[in-house]
Enzyme design. Structure first.
Site, PDB file in Angstrom:
ATOM      1  N   ASN A 207       8.099  -5.656  -1.288  1.00  0.00           N
ATOM      2  CA  ASN A 207       8.070  -4.515  -0.380  1.00  0.00           C
ATOM      3  C   ASN A 207       6.639  -4.491   0.153  1.00  0.00           C
ATOM      4  O   ASN A 207       5.752  -3.932  -0.476  1.00  0.00           O
ATOM      5  CB  ASN A 207       8.407  -3.214  -1.100  1.00  0.00           C
TER       6      ASN A 207
ATOM      7  N   ARG B  38       5.082  11.204  -2.287  1.00  0.00           N
ATOM      8  CA  ARG B  38       4.797  10.898  -0.881  1.00  0.00           C
ATOM      9  C   ARG B  38       6.083  10.960  -0.065  1.00  0.00           C
ATOM     10  O   ARG B  38       6.999  10.166  -0.273  1.00  0.00           O
ATOM     11  CB  ARG B  38       4.194   9.499  -0.769  1.00  0.00           C
TER      12      ARG B  38
ATOM     13  N   ARG C 169      13.225   4.412  12.085  1.00  0.00           N
ATOM     14  CA  ARG C 169      11.929   5.064  12.095  1.00  0.00           C
ATOM     15  C   ARG C 169      11.146   4.690  13.352  1.00  0.00           C
ATOM     16  O   ARG C 169      11.719   4.199  14.323  1.00  0.00           O
ATOM     17  CB  ARG C 169      11.185   4.697  10.813  1.00  0.00           C
TER      18      ARG C 169
ATOM     19  N   TYR D 234      11.202   8.571   1.359  1.00  0.00           N
ATOM     20  CA  TYR D 234      11.121   7.539   0.326  1.00  0.00           C
ATOM     21  C   TYR D 234      11.834   7.894  -0.976  1.00  0.00           C
ATOM     22  O   TYR D 234      11.890   7.077  -1.886  1.00  0.00           O
ATOM     23  CB  TYR D 234       9.652   7.213   0.022  1.00  0.00           C
TER      24      TYR D 234
ATOM     25  N   ALA E 253       3.328  -1.108   4.681  1.00  0.00           N
ATOM     26  CA  ALA E 253       2.723  -1.172   6.021  1.00  0.00           C
ATOM     27  C   ALA E 253       2.325  -2.590   6.424  1.00  0.00           C
ATOM     28  O   ALA E 253       2.295  -2.909   7.612  1.00  0.00           O
ATOM     29  CB  ALA E 253       1.516  -0.250   6.093  1.00  0.00           C
TER      30      ALA E 253
ATOM     31  N   PRO F 194       0.792  -1.222   0.000  1.00  0.00           N
ATOM     32  CA  PRO F 194       0.000   0.000   0.000  1.00  0.00           C
ATOM     33  C   PRO F 194       0.829   1.280   0.000  1.00  0.00           C
ATOM     34  O   PRO F 194       1.897   1.346   0.604  1.00  0.00           O
ATOM     35  CB  PRO F 194      -0.829  -0.105   1.288  1.00  0.00           C
ATOM     36  N   ASN F 195       0.303   2.249  -0.709  1.00  0.00           N
ATOM     37  CA  ASN F 195       0.821   3.615  -0.800  1.00  0.00           C
ATOM     38  C   ASN F 195       2.074   3.759  -1.651  1.00  0.00           C
ATOM     39  O   ASN F 195       2.524   4.877  -1.888  1.00  0.00           O
ATOM     40  CB  ASN F 195       1.047   4.233   0.586  1.00  0.00           C
TER      41      ASN F 195
ATOM     42  N   GLU G 248      12.700  -9.606   1.216  1.00  0.00           N
ATOM     43  CA  GLU G 248      11.942  -8.430   1.649  1.00  0.00           C
ATOM     44  C   GLU G 248      12.793  -7.188   1.397  1.00  0.00           C
ATOM     45  O   GLU G 248      13.985  -7.187   1.704  1.00  0.00           O
ATOM     46  CB  GLU G 248      11.629  -8.560   3.143  1.00  0.00           C
TER      47      GLU G 248
ATOM     48  N   HIS H  10      12.814  -2.713   1.519  1.00  0.00           N
ATOM     49  CA  HIS H  10      12.202  -1.433   1.929  1.00  0.00           C
ATOM     50  C   HIS H  10      13.096  -0.302   1.454  1.00  0.00           C
ATOM     51  O   HIS H  10      14.327  -0.400   1.554  1.00  0.00           O
ATOM     52  CB  HIS H  10      12.049  -1.356   3.453  1.00  0.00           C
TER      53      HIS H  10
END
Length: 148
Positions: free
Chosen positions: A75, A19, A108, A24, A78, A11-12, A99, A101
């Protein structure tokens, strides 16, 4: 025979480039798609790229990889920190998973420090921006060449 790596984005990530660019980066999802396609081509891999904001769609795409793809680069965004369903789907298809990111999740918020995916993944790449996708795909190429 070219082997397929399924590259999944949660998502996103469709908002990349606009964003929170300080977190990012300024690259768009289209930029990352092209990076993955070029990296795949250079390493003899076919890349299937998919992004969704709907968890069920992601699960269906994961399931569709079983017996068809050589691995999954994901990725989960969330869903990394919230979705047992994504973790279980990845485990169920019995494929190697990496995985990735864009940001360093460990720098964070504390809730981002735990990943449901990491314990079943071959490896986790975070904090290297889009270069993490390239590294993940290059590692898949290495894994596939070393298989008997």
């Amino acid at each position: 025979m070219t082997q397929t790596i399924l590259v999944l984005n949660g998502p996103n990530l469709n908002l990349l480039g606009t964003r929170e660019p300080a977190t990012y980066g300024s690259e768009t999802l289209a930029d990352i798609t092209e990076l993955c396609r070029c990296t795949g081509e250079a390493n003899g891999l076919e890349i299937e790229f998919f992004q969704t904001n709907h968890e069920g769609e992601l699960l269906d795409r994961i399931h569709s990889a079983r017996g068809r793809c050589a691995g999954i680069l994901i990725n989960p965004a969330a869903w990394t920190h919230t979705s047992v369903a994504v973790r279980d789907a990845l485990a169920a298809v019995e494929l190697p998973v990496i995985e990735v990111h864009l940001s360093n999740v460990h720098k964070r918020e504390a809730f981002r420090h735990y990943s449901y995916v990491a314990p079943i993944a071959v490896g986790v790449i975070c904090g290297l921006g889009s270069h993490g996708y390239r590294l993940g795909l290059e590692h898949f190429a290495h894994l596939l060449k070393s298989r008997p």
